[in-house]
Scaffold this motif. Structure first.
Motif, PDB file in Angstrom:
ATOM      1  N   THR A  84       0.833  -1.201   0.000  1.00  0.00           N
ATOM      2  CA  THR A  84       0.000   0.000   0.000  1.00  0.00           C
ATOM      3  C   THR A  84       0.872   1.257   0.000  1.00  0.00           C
ATOM      4  O   THR A  84       1.857   1.339   0.740  1.00  0.00           O
ATOM      5  CB  THR A  84      -0.943   0.018   1.216  1.00  0.00           C
ATOM      6  OG1 THR A  84      -1.819  -1.098   1.127  1.00  0.00           O
ATOM      7  CG2 THR A  84      -1.780   1.292   1.248  1.00  0.00           C
ATOM      8  N   LEU A  86       0.917   5.436   0.453  1.00  0.00           N
ATOM      9  CA  LEU A  86       0.255   6.654   0.917  1.00  0.00           C
ATOM     10  C   LEU A  86       0.957   7.841   0.274  1.00  0.00           C
ATOM     11  O   LEU A  86       2.184   7.970   0.389  1.00  0.00           O
ATOM     12  CB  LEU A  86       0.328   6.773   2.439  1.00  0.00           C
ATOM     13  CG  LEU A  86      -0.264   5.639   3.279  1.00  0.00           C
ATOM     14  CD1 LEU A  86      -0.139   5.971   4.760  1.00  0.00           C
ATOM     15  CD2 LEU A  86      -1.715   5.394   2.914  1.00  0.00           C
ATOM     16  N   LYS A 120      -3.458   5.352  -1.724  1.00  0.00           N
ATOM     17  CA  LYS A 120      -4.258   6.317  -0.973  1.00  0.00           C
ATOM     18  C   LYS A 120      -3.610   7.688  -1.168  1.00  0.00           C
ATOM     19  O   LYS A 120      -2.469   7.895  -0.763  1.00  0.00           O
ATOM     20  CB  LYS A 120      -4.306   5.975   0.522  1.00  0.00           C
ATOM     21  CG  LYS A 120      -4.565   4.502   0.831  1.00  0.00           C
ATOM     22  CD  LYS A 120      -5.969   4.082   0.495  1.00  0.00           C
ATOM     23  CE  LYS A 120      -6.199   2.625   0.903  1.00  0.00           C
ATOM     24  NZ  LYS A 120      -7.533   2.140   0.467  1.00  0.00           N
ATOM     25  N   ALA A 139      -2.835   8.410   9.384  1.00  0.00           N
ATOM     26  CA  ALA A 139      -2.979   7.573   8.187  1.00  0.00           C
ATOM     27  C   ALA A 139      -1.998   6.409   8.224  1.00  0.00           C
ATOM     28  O   ALA A 139      -2.347   5.267   7.908  1.00  0.00           O
ATOM     29  CB  ALA A 139      -2.753   8.414   6.936  1.00  0.00           C
ATOM     30  N   THR A 143      -3.648   2.606   8.489  1.00  0.00           N
ATOM     31  CA  THR A 143      -3.779   1.985   7.171  1.00  0.00           C
ATOM     32  C   THR A 143      -2.979   0.684   7.139  1.00  0.00           C
ATOM     33  O   THR A 143      -1.757   0.708   7.294  1.00  0.00           O
ATOM     34  CB  THR A 143      -3.285   2.922   6.052  1.00  0.00           C
ATOM     35  OG1 THR A 143      -3.955   4.174   6.157  1.00  0.00           O
ATOM     36  CG2 THR A 143      -3.557   2.306   4.682  1.00  0.00           C
TER      37      THR A 143
END
Length: 347
Positions: A84, A86, A120, A139, A143
């Motif tokens: 993931t 960010l 994201k 975050a 996350t």
């Protein structure tokens, strides 16, 4: 003894290291032309003056990270449980932020009509510096699966870039987040207009603590080209690369571009460029005798051993250059986190 002193003593015991401790090497996740520029548990930065195409360069890093693959001179290998991304932009409007996202997706060859689950993206332009910092921290904490964090505009997380305390606290936060959550953070900071120093006290702290500082600059011989080099790097320095913006608005390697350094003689060609097609085929057959090779370090070791077995011994730095050369020539491909031999290349 007070409770506070007891806490400090516990912390003292916690932080002690022993020679017998088994400490793992930080996982390598981000490479530039074969050299490590990013590991989990550390942070790096892109610097450059206005209009140097810093955001285009970062889009290439994000594009490679989206697919765990190769874009421009970057190769990315994040673990499956840390895919993931960010992305925090502190300067641009939502409209221009969306353009950055679109550019990264197109570089990754992903559809632009569907938002990728592992990205994201937040536009923090309207928030105060302290609130931006809090949003980023929450975050990261909340996350799951975060591997890469981009902060485009790190100076906007503080009120005064020349404040020693603010700068130290901010860089301390980056070190805390990367170590505690075992992620890699890549930040963006402007250079001074008058020289090539990162702006303010925070720039000094960044240079002192970052794992790698990339410098993106406009070419002095071709104003359509941007050069990327290592201003500071802990690992072996990589060969600089250059890119230009193509007709589709995307950065691409500037083929044939020659780096010049006034006052210095041009480097001699690397020896592997003098090998014939058959010599390369012979060596690559040895390198890939067991099929595709997973991992950048494993592939470099196989390259070094395979070419040496055929009478072509190269240093570690030259092996990195050889890998880039083979990739540019289409002799090898990087797919699904594996290096693959392409015997149908045209030399």
């Amino acid at each position: 003894m007070s409770e506070v002193k007891q806490d400090i003593l516990r912390l003292w015991e916690e932080k002690q290291l022993r020679i017998t401790d088994e400490i793992q090497t930080a996982p390598e996740v981000l490479y530039a032309n074969g050299s490590v520029i990013g590991t989990l548990g550390n942070f790096s930065a892109s610097t450059g003056k206005a209009k140097s195409k810093k955001t285009f360069n970062v889009a290439a890093i994000v594009g490679a990270s989206l697919v765990n693959g190769k874009v421009l001179g970057y190769t990315v290998e994040f673990p499956d449980d840390k895919r993931t991304i960010l992305y925090f932009d502190t300067e641009q409007s939502p409209y221009h932020c969306q353009k950055v996202m679109e550019r990264a997706l197109r570089l990754a060859k992903l559809p632009t009509d569907t938002h990728p689950e592992n990205l994201k993206f937040a536009a923090l332009r309207q928030l105060t510096p302290s609130l931006r910092l809090e949003v980023i921290e929450q975050a990261i904490i909340n996350t799951p699966g975060v591997g890469l964090v981009i902060i485009d505009g790190v100076r906007d997380l503080m009120y005064d870039i020349n404040c020693a305390k603010e700068s130290t606290d901010l860089i301390g936060k980056l070190m805390e987040w990367t170590d505690k959550f075992q992620i890699h953070i890549h930040t963006v900071l402007h250079l001074n207009k008058s020289d090539d120093n990162a702006r303010g006290h925070v720039g000094t702290e960044l240079n002192n603590k970052a794992e790698t500082v990339l410098q993106v600059s406009r070419s002095k011989t071709d104003d359509t080209v941007s050069e990327v080099c290592a201003a500071m790097i802990r690992a072996a320095e990589f060969d600089p690369f250059a890119f230009r913006i193509n007709d589709y608005g995307l950065p691409e390697i500037a083929s044939g571009y020659v780096f010049t350094e006034p006052g210095k003689k041009a480097k001699d060609p690397y020896p592997y460029k003098e090998l014939t097609e058959e010599q390369h085929r012979e060596a690559l057959a040895v390198v890939f005798v067991n099929g595709p090779i997973k991992g950048c370090r494993n592939f470099e070791a196989a390259l070094k051993a395979g070419y040496a077995a055929c009478g072509h011994s190269y240093s570690n730095n030259k092996v990195k250059g050889l890998k880039t050369f083979l990739d540019n020539k289409g002799m090898i491909r990087y797919e699904n986190r594996e290096y693959i031999y392409n015997p149908d290349f045209y030399y």
